[in-house]
Design a protein around this motif. Structure first.
Motif, PDB file in Angstrom:
ATOM      1  N   PHE A 246       0.829  -1.200   0.000  1.00 44.43           N
ATOM      2  CA  PHE A 246       0.000   0.000   0.000  1.00 44.43           C
ATOM      3  C   PHE A 246       0.866   1.254   0.000  1.00 44.43           C
ATOM      4  CE2 PHE A 246      -2.824  -3.112   1.993  1.00 44.43           C
ATOM      5  CZ  PHE A 246      -4.033  -2.855   1.342  1.00 44.43           C
ATOM      6  N   ALA A 247       0.417   2.256  -0.741  1.00 41.20           N
ATOM      7  CA  ALA A 247       1.007   3.593  -0.704  1.00 41.20           C
ATOM      8  C   ALA A 247      -0.114   4.582  -0.987  1.00 41.20           C
ATOM      9  CB  ALA A 247       2.124   3.737  -1.724  1.00 41.20           C
ATOM     10  N   HIS A 248       0.088   5.819  -0.585  1.00 41.72           N
ATOM     11  CA  HIS A 248      -0.955   6.832  -0.732  1.00 41.72           C
ATOM     12  C   HIS A 248      -0.859   7.571  -2.068  1.00 41.72           C
ATOM     13  CE1 HIS A 248      -3.931   9.767   0.344  1.00 41.72           C
ATOM     14  NE2 HIS A 248      -3.067  10.744   0.220  1.00 41.72           N
ATOM     15  N   HIS A 249       0.311   8.036  -2.427  1.00 38.54           N
ATOM     16  CA  HIS A 249       0.484   8.836  -3.650  1.00 38.54           C
ATOM     17  C   HIS A 249       0.816   7.953  -4.854  1.00 38.54           C
ATOM     18  CE1 HIS A 249       1.268  11.864  -0.458  1.00 38.54           C
ATOM     19  NE2 HIS A 249       0.583  12.625  -1.286  1.00 38.54           N
ATOM     20  N   THR A 250       0.233   8.296  -5.995  1.00 35.99           N
ATOM     21  CA  THR A 250       0.492   7.494  -7.194  1.00 35.99           C
ATOM     22  C   THR A 250       1.948   7.585  -7.634  1.00 35.99           C
ATOM     23  OG1 THR A 250      -0.292   9.289  -8.616  1.00 35.99           O
ATOM     24  CG2 THR A 250      -1.876   7.556  -8.049  1.00 35.99           C
ATOM     25  N   SER A 251       2.609   8.702  -7.368  1.00 36.35           N
ATOM     26  CA  SER A 251       4.030   8.798  -7.742  1.00 36.35           C
ATOM     27  C   SER A 251       4.877   7.840  -6.905  1.00 36.35           C
ATOM     28  CB  SER A 251       4.543  10.235  -7.606  1.00 36.35           C
ATOM     29  OG  SER A 251       4.440  10.657  -6.261  1.00 36.35           O
ATOM     30  N   VAL A 252       4.465   7.574  -5.685  1.00 39.57           N
ATOM     31  CA  VAL A 252       5.167   6.582  -4.856  1.00 39.57           C
ATOM     32  C   VAL A 252       4.920   5.191  -5.431  1.00 39.57           C
ATOM     33  CG1 VAL A 252       5.338   5.556  -2.549  1.00 39.57           C
ATOM     34  CG2 VAL A 252       5.111   8.039  -2.797  1.00 39.57           C
ATOM     35  N   ILE A 253       3.688   4.922  -5.855  1.00 41.77           N
ATOM     36  CA  ILE A 253       3.387   3.632  -6.484  1.00 41.77           C
ATOM     37  C   ILE A 253       4.168   3.497  -7.793  1.00 41.77           C
ATOM     38  CG2 ILE A 253       1.574   2.189  -7.479  1.00 41.77           C
ATOM     39  CD1 ILE A 253      -0.359   3.418  -5.436  1.00 41.77           C
ATOM     40  N   ASP A 254       4.274   4.583  -8.553  1.00 46.86           N
ATOM     41  CA  ASP A 254       5.076   4.559  -9.788  1.00 46.86           C
ATOM     42  C   ASP A 254       6.523   4.184  -9.482  1.00 46.86           C
ATOM     43  OD1 ASP A 254       2.862   5.450 -11.242  1.00 46.86           O
ATOM     44  OD2 ASP A 254       3.536   7.542 -11.269  1.00 46.86           O
ATOM     45  N   ALA A 255       7.100   4.817  -8.465  1.00 46.39           N
ATOM     46  CA  ALA A 255       8.492   4.552  -8.100  1.00 46.39           C
ATOM     47  C   ALA A 255       8.668   3.121  -7.590  1.00 46.39           C
ATOM     48  CB  ALA A 255       8.964   5.557  -7.051  1.00 46.39           C
ATOM     49  N   LEU A 256       7.707   2.636  -6.809  1.00 47.42           N
ATOM     50  CA  LEU A 256       7.761   1.249  -6.349  1.00 47.42           C
ATOM     51  C   LEU A 256       7.717   0.293  -7.539  1.00 47.42           C
ATOM     52  CD1 LEU A 256       5.310   1.466  -3.328  1.00 47.42           C
ATOM     53  CD2 LEU A 256       7.732   0.838  -3.189  1.00 47.42           C
ATOM     54  N   THR A 257       6.811   0.557  -8.472  1.00 52.20           N
ATOM     55  CA  THR A 257       6.683  -0.285  -9.658  1.00 52.20           C
ATOM     56  C   THR A 257       8.003  -0.347 -10.411  1.00 52.20           C
ATOM     57  OG1 THR A 257       4.342   0.267  -9.867  1.00 52.20           O
ATOM     58  CG2 THR A 257       5.426  -0.611 -11.827  1.00 52.20           C
ATOM     59  N   GLU A 258       8.606   0.806 -10.634  1.00 51.31           N
ATOM     60  CA  GLU A 258       9.896   0.857 -11.332  1.00 51.31           C
ATOM     61  C   GLU A 258      10.958   0.057 -10.579  1.00 51.31           C
ATOM     62  OE1 GLU A 258      13.151   4.228 -12.535  1.00 51.31           O
ATOM     63  OE2 GLU A 258      11.028   4.751 -12.713  1.00 51.31           O
ATOM     64  N   GLY A 259      11.002   0.216  -9.272  1.00 51.61           N
ATOM     65  CA  GLY A 259      11.972  -0.526  -8.458  1.00 51.61           C
ATOM     66  C   GLY A 259      11.742  -2.029  -8.522  1.00 51.61           C
ATOM     67  N   PHE A 260      10.480  -2.449  -8.452  1.00 49.88           N
ATOM     68  CA  PHE A 260      10.176  -3.881  -8.530  1.00 49.88           C
ATOM     69  C   PHE A 260      10.483  -4.443  -9.910  1.00 49.88           C
ATOM     70  CE2 PHE A 260       7.004  -2.972  -5.010  1.00 49.88           C
ATOM     71  CZ  PHE A 260       7.828  -3.501  -4.026  1.00 49.88           C
ATOM     72  N   LEU A 261      10.164  -3.710 -10.955  1.00 49.92           N
ATOM     73  CA  LEU A 261      10.430  -4.192 -12.309  1.00 49.92           C
ATOM     74  C   LEU A 261      11.923  -4.394 -12.531  1.00 49.92           C
ATOM     75  CD1 LEU A 261       7.867  -2.146 -14.423  1.00 49.92           C
ATOM     76  CD2 LEU A 261       7.774  -4.562 -13.799  1.00 49.92           C
ATOM     77  N   THR A 262      12.721  -3.487 -12.025  1.00 51.33           N
ATOM     78  CA  THR A 262      14.166  -3.628 -12.123  1.00 51.33           C
ATOM     79  C   THR A 262      14.631  -4.865 -11.368  1.00 51.33           C
ATOM     80  OG1 THR A 262      14.422  -1.236 -12.288  1.00 51.33           O
ATOM     81  CG2 THR A 262      16.366  -2.500 -11.650  1.00 51.33           C
ATOM     82  N   SER A 263      14.109  -5.068 -10.181  1.00 50.98           N
ATOM     83  CA  SER A 263      14.497  -6.223  -9.364  1.00 50.98           C
ATOM     84  C   SER A 263      13.948  -7.532  -9.909  1.00 50.98           C
ATOM     85  CB  SER A 263      14.007  -6.040  -7.925  1.00 50.98           C
ATOM     86  OG  SER A 263      14.622  -4.926  -7.340  1.00 50.98           O
ATOM     87  N   ILE A 264      12.728  -7.513 -10.394  1.00 51.11           N
ATOM     88  CA  ILE A 264      12.093  -8.736 -10.884  1.00 51.11           C
ATOM     89  C   ILE A 264      12.860  -9.296 -12.064  1.00 51.11           C
ATOM     90  CG2 ILE A 264      10.056  -9.620 -12.111  1.00 51.11           C
ATOM     91  CD1 ILE A 264       8.403  -7.845 -10.182  1.00 51.11           C
ATOM     92  N   HIS A 265      13.272  -8.441 -12.958  1.00 46.20           N
ATOM     93  CA  HIS A 265      13.963  -8.926 -14.141  1.00 46.20           C
ATOM     94  C   HIS A 265      15.350  -9.455 -13.812  1.00 46.20           C
ATOM     95  CE1 HIS A 265      10.714  -7.913 -16.705  1.00 46.20           C
ATOM     96  NE2 HIS A 265      10.749  -6.648 -16.364  1.00 46.20           N
ATOM     97  N   SER A 266      15.858  -9.145 -12.656  1.00 53.43           N
ATOM     98  CA  SER A 266      17.177  -9.657 -12.272  1.00 53.43           C
ATOM     99  C   SER A 266      17.070 -10.923 -11.419  1.00 53.43           C
ATOM    100  CB  SER A 266      17.963  -8.583 -11.520  1.00 53.43           C
ATOM    101  OG  SER A 266      17.328  -8.290 -10.298  1.00 53.43           O
ATOM    102  N   SER A 267      15.866 -11.378 -11.136  1.00 56.30           N
ATOM    103  CA  SER A 267      15.697 -12.561 -10.294  1.00 56.30           C
ATOM    104  C   SER A 267      14.479 -13.362 -10.724  1.00 56.30           C
ATOM    105  CB  SER A 267      15.543 -12.140  -8.834  1.00 56.30           C
ATOM    106  OG  SER A 267      15.221 -13.254  -8.049  1.00 56.30           O
ATOM    107  N   GLU A 268      14.696 -14.611 -11.079  1.00 56.26           N
ATOM    108  CA  GLU A 268      13.592 -15.463 -11.511  1.00 56.26           C
ATOM    109  C   GLU A 268      12.721 -15.935 -10.352  1.00 56.26           C
ATOM    110  OE1 GLU A 268      15.112 -18.627 -13.892  1.00 56.26           O
ATOM    111  OE2 GLU A 268      16.070 -17.256 -15.291  1.00 56.26           O
ATOM    112  N   THR A 269      13.178 -15.784  -9.121  1.00 58.87           N
ATOM    113  CA  THR A 269      12.419 -16.314  -7.986  1.00 58.87           C
ATOM    114  C   THR A 269      11.269 -15.407  -7.556  1.00 58.87           C
ATOM    115  OG1 THR A 269      13.861 -15.254  -6.368  1.00 58.87           O
ATOM    116  CG2 THR A 269      14.468 -17.474  -7.084  1.00 58.87           C
TER     117      THR A 269
END
Length: 142
Positions: free
Chosen positions: A52-75
């Protein structure tokens, strides 16, 4: 004069943001790192998390961070799903069903205002509040 008055600050794009908004953005790198660590540690059990996050820009930044991490780890699994005020009701239902039924779908990002009404997130065993809303009722509903 009054301590309850919120001071506004500006980012480089000259968008007015509150201090709590900026604090939410500052938390993102550590939040992504902590969440990814927990997901890696629970890869054998397939733990699902609602973030959960309140601001959409925080959700945007989280999404970007997860996408970067997800592509570097198959687990970690598939890209995170997102539900915020811009997602239509039909699409929300689709995303929730996908989160519930797809074992590779381990992350659901939800805005506290959109996530407080009628969403079944029981597929998740962990909820993380990266950023809290300024209004307690929004938090209580989420």
């Amino acid at each position: 004069k009054d301590g309850a008055v919120k001071r506004k600050v500006f980012c480089k794009n000259e968008v007015q943001m509150s201090e709590s908004h900026i604090d939410g953005l500052r938390k993102v790198p550590e939040a992504v790192e902590w969440i990814m660590e927990k997901l890696r540690a629970s890869s054998s059990t397939g733990t699902k998390m609602v973030i959960f996050a309140h601001h959409t820009s925080v959700i945007d930044a989280l999404t970007e961070g997860f996408l970067t991490s997800i592509h570097s780890s198959e687990t970690i699994g598939n890209n995170p799903l997102r539900i915020d005020g811009h997602v239509e009701q039909k699409e929300r239902a689709f995303r929730l069903q996908k989160f519930k039924s797809d074992e590779r779908q381990r992350l659901l990002l939800v805005s506290t205002t959109a996530g407080g009404v009628g969403l079944d997130m029981t597929a998740a065993s962990v909820a993380v509040f990266v950023e809290l809303p300024q209004s307690f009722p929004w938090l209580r509903q989420a």
